[in-house]
Design an enzyme around this catalytic site. Structure first.
Site, PDB file in Angstrom:
ATOM      1  N   SER A  53       0.735  -1.284   0.316  1.00  0.00           N
ATOM      2  CA  SER A  53       0.041  -0.244  -0.652  1.00  0.00           C
ATOM      3  C   SER A  53       1.065   1.406   0.305  1.00  0.00           C
ATOM      4  CB  SER A  53      -0.753  -0.200   1.602  1.00  0.00           C
ATOM      5  OG  SER A  53      -2.364   0.469   1.197  1.00  0.00           O
TER       6      SER A  53
ATOM      7  N   ASP B  34      -8.097  -5.225  -6.452  1.00  0.00           N
ATOM      8  CA  ASP B  34      -7.640  -4.250  -5.127  1.00  0.00           C
ATOM      9  C   ASP B  34      -8.041  -3.313  -5.872  1.00  0.00           C
ATOM     10  OD1 ASP B  34      -6.418  -2.734  -3.651  1.00  0.00           O
ATOM     11  OD2 ASP B  34      -4.762  -3.115  -3.612  1.00  0.00           O
TER      12      ASP B  34
ATOM     13  N   HIS C 226      -6.060  -6.108  -1.605  1.00  0.00           N
ATOM     14  CA  HIS C 226      -5.435  -5.587  -0.924  1.00  0.00           C
ATOM     15  C   HIS C 226      -3.785  -6.388  -0.325  1.00  0.00           C
ATOM     16  CE1 HIS C 226      -3.531  -1.733  -1.457  1.00  0.00           C
ATOM     17  NE2 HIS C 226      -3.666  -1.479   0.388  1.00  0.00           N
TER      18      HIS C 226
END
Lengths: 497, 497
Positions: free
Chosen positions: A179, A431, A456
């Site tokens: 991320s 994602d 994710h």
């Protein structure tokens, strides 16, 4: 700011996980405290030391010479001084112990890479607060919350580790992050290639800036996830906004909404309704991010493939408003009340408290200006355009600062990054952040790995019996690249001597 | 601080030149002012526009949102929109017009590279003062004087040029700089490879930090220059310090020293004598830097191979103290009074006022911590060790800041820079700064060019009939590399479309 921008301001990255951490064992070992944590399966113990390093509050100026304590964790059970490596997690917007416990991949590969694991906390998150509880009081105290300062912390920390840990000096370091942490891992390799030999940037939307990708791509992927998870699912959600709007016109309608949903605080005005819709939207977004193939207990426990479960309630967009909203509310309960223990729902919360929402809100208002938009056609949300001017005003009101949307591209190169080497960009196709990620190889050593069934950064999670084959393949490719970087490092070192 | 440190604090880079600039012609052309300048030969006109860009005072923080005007010069006489290039001078510690007029190489190659020339002024120098005449008042105002901020200015400026100058957008930019400007050129390519395709870093001592090279190397090269330029020359200088010390013991001796040298202000105490010796040392250092093969008029006019001329006075170290010092003073007069117009010598000045000595002193006290030392054996100076603690105290007294000697290496990689590409490091072997420079190839695309008969970035100077063959060869190699970078850029661009 209008709600659309608030909604998008709230949008933080999520790094969901499957671990419950027990309190630190507090066993003193030299100057280190040891902390043991267990996964939800209760079988795999994670043992790491908790450490602190004094960092300059400002690496890029000399007027203020204050320091603060940056926290970092070390796990060296599998580390080998001979031919080993160092895997360095570039901490992102949250408590580092949470990331440590939710990045099982690093633990799973430690033995084969003879790796020391280091998890570095990002300044202004967790315990690493430059000005303690004053860190968020105003823009003056927040002035040192930037990606550049965070990368400098990482660089200083690695130099420190190499200097102070016997055997670490001549070992290759690999940056790993997911991320925003994945963005940091990639940028760290770009800016400090003398410090890390490569980077694994998982679900890192480094192109979600400026005009590099369309602003609608994120919500389109969220929508696709719902579309593929059940018949009429996204259409039902698309219909729900007007149904809410119609109920919201009267006091009786507001009461009905509050009661049917079991809200902790009743809705009383238009702003409350906007907040409700933002909260519902974020729930769908969060579900898209954590749409994992197995039961997980992020925030609230969730079933395997949670969107499929949610979509079982959302099969018919053509029923009455009341029926449709009751279905929506049942769907929301999958996310907020899978365990059945919630007495009421609080629309001001959507994510774990381990994430530093204040810090991220500031970062989104300064460097991390990610344009989001919806049109209600290619996505299942109410249409909202991206309005930088309005966004800037809101940031100024909230934090006393204004975003500089072009800066990140100037600093980190935007799409023009082909002169760098040794970065893996992995993305799950489920994602929504993959829309701003690197999903095609740029060069032989800037490679993209996509995971069709991945949400994710699924690849960074601990291995699981229900892992789809594509994530196993992704992980094995990642390990192959990392081994190559390690081999190259040692080959170069031998050449020098 | 003891004098040795003062001496070394004063040490700034020099970028000597051969141009006299006449006042700007002030002919308005759209929003640009045009300035025409002439070299000493009076034949080659340099025509450039003077421009300004609003830059953030702080690129790395958002609390203060002030801007300042950065000055830059553009010369586009030879620029071609079709297949051309942009040569970007990464301005260093001085007035940019001075660097512009003293970097004849860029003007000489503009036509064959179809190049636009851009000369960007470094913040806190020349006219580019972030806080006007308050810029140097205290450490708070100086807080934004760092190499990182300067590089960010350059990056923002290039993005601006590409956006606003029709035809510039899809052209390759090459960074060029000498001395500290050469360090900036190299670092710019390392940190912003998406903005410049390569860098020519002339006489850039990027390794004159920490323990990367011995602290004595600089003064050893100065000494070698004198040793090779005349019999007994360096020995005579080595003997001079004690001779000065012996004279300085009495008031009569101080008077004799002051009068014999023709000082503007008489020496009265020990500190004055230390200052005198520091000033003399700097003169020898400066001569080593500007030991060019032809007459040049940097600061004061100098003859060709000025050290040879100086050494004609310094053939005998064994004469009486008085005779020896009179010889030294004659030698100094070569540097300070070649034109015969000086009435007295001012020991507080050694270099052109075009260099920003205040700014460099601050930079040396913060990021640019370059250790210098002498032992009186391998060099011709009085022995002085490098004392970081003392240096730090002095910096704190002078600027209210403390040096961070490890930072530059952490930031820019020290000797571990092999993952970068497309940087030429050129060094003259006569140049004392070459001791901290890259003088051997690191990889195929990180190449070293050495110029045996070259002083401080001789290669960046305008071509001259007396140029030694080695500098002609160096320049032609430099051009060959730059042409290759340009070709590669256009080939990649074609590949994309």
């Amino acid at each position: 700011m209008g709600r659309p921008t608030v909604l998008l301001l709230l949008l933080t990255f999520l790094t969901p996980g499957a671990a419950i951490r027990v309190p630190p064992a507090m066993k003193a070992l030299s100057s280190l405290r040891w902390s043991t944590s267990f996964t939800s399966r209760g079988t795999v113990a994670k043992k790491y030391s908790i450490n602190y390093i004094e960092q300059k509050v400002n690496h890029f100026g000399f007027d203020a010479d204050e320091t603060f304590k940056q926290r970092y964790l070390i796990a060296d059970e599998y580390w080998k001084k001979n031919g080993g490596s160092i895997l360095f997690y570039t901490g992102n917007e949250g408590d580092i112990t949470w990331f440590c416990n939710n990045t099982g991949f690093m633990w799973d590969v430690a033995a084969q890479l003879k790796a020391m694991l280091v998890f570095a906390e990002h300044r202004y998150y967790g315990e690493s607060l430059p000005f303690g509880n004053k860190s968020f009081t105003d823009s003056r105290h927040l002035d040192f919350l930037t990606s550049e300062q965070a990368l400098a912390d990482f660089a200083v920390l690695i130099k420190h580790l190499k200097k102070t840990i016997p055997g670490a000096k001549n070992q290759p370091v690999i940056a790993i992050g997911g991320s925003y942490g994945g963005m940091l891992a990639a940028w760290f390799r770009m800016k400090y290639p003398h410090i890390v030999v490569g980077a694994l940037a998982a679900s890192a939307p480094i192109w979600h800036f400026g005009n590099l990708v369309p602003c609608g791509v994120f919500m389109e992927i969220v929508t696709k996830d719902f579309k593929r998870s059940g018949p009429n699912c996204s259409e039902t959600i698309r219909s729900s906004w007007d149904a809410i709007n119609r109920f919201a016109r009267t006091g009786a309608g507001l009461r009905w909404l509050s009661e049917s949903l079991g809200l902790c605080t009743a809705l009383t005005n238009t702003q409350d309704v906007q907040n409700l819709k933002a909260w519902i939207s974020e729930t769908w977004i969060n579900l898209a991010m954590v749409d994992y193939p197995y039961e997980s207990d992020f925030l609230q426990p969730l079933p395997a493939w949670p969107i499929k479960v949610v979509c079982q309630y959302l099969k018919n967009p053509s029923v009455s408003d009341a029926q449709l909203l009751q279905n929506i509310f049942q769907a929301l309960n999958v996310y907020y009340n899978y365990s059945g223990q919630a007495n009421c729902l609080n629309i001001s919360e959507t994510t774990t408290s381990s994430l530093g929402t204040q810090g991220w809100s500031y970062q989104a208002c300064t460097e991390m200006v990610m344009p989001f938009c919806t049109n209600g056609i290619d996505d299942m949300f109410e249409p909202h355009s991206w309005n930088l001017r309005e966004f800037s005003e809101d940031c100024f009101k909230q934090w006393g600062v204004r975003p500089r949307p072009a800066w990140i591209i100037t600093m980190y190169g935007g799409k023009n990054i082909s002169s760098h080497t040794n970065i893996i960009f992995s993305n799950g196709e489920l994602d929504p952040w993959s829309g701003g990620g690197v999903t095609k190889d740029i060069t032989d050593t800037l490679v993209a790995i996509t995971i069709p069934e991945g949400a994710h950064h699924l690849d960074l999670r601990a291995r699981n019996a229900f892992d789809p084959t594509t994530v196993l393949l992704a992980r094995s490719l990642e390990v192959r690249h990392m081994k190559q970087w390690i081999r190259d490092f040692y080959a170069n070192q031998r050449k020098k001597h």
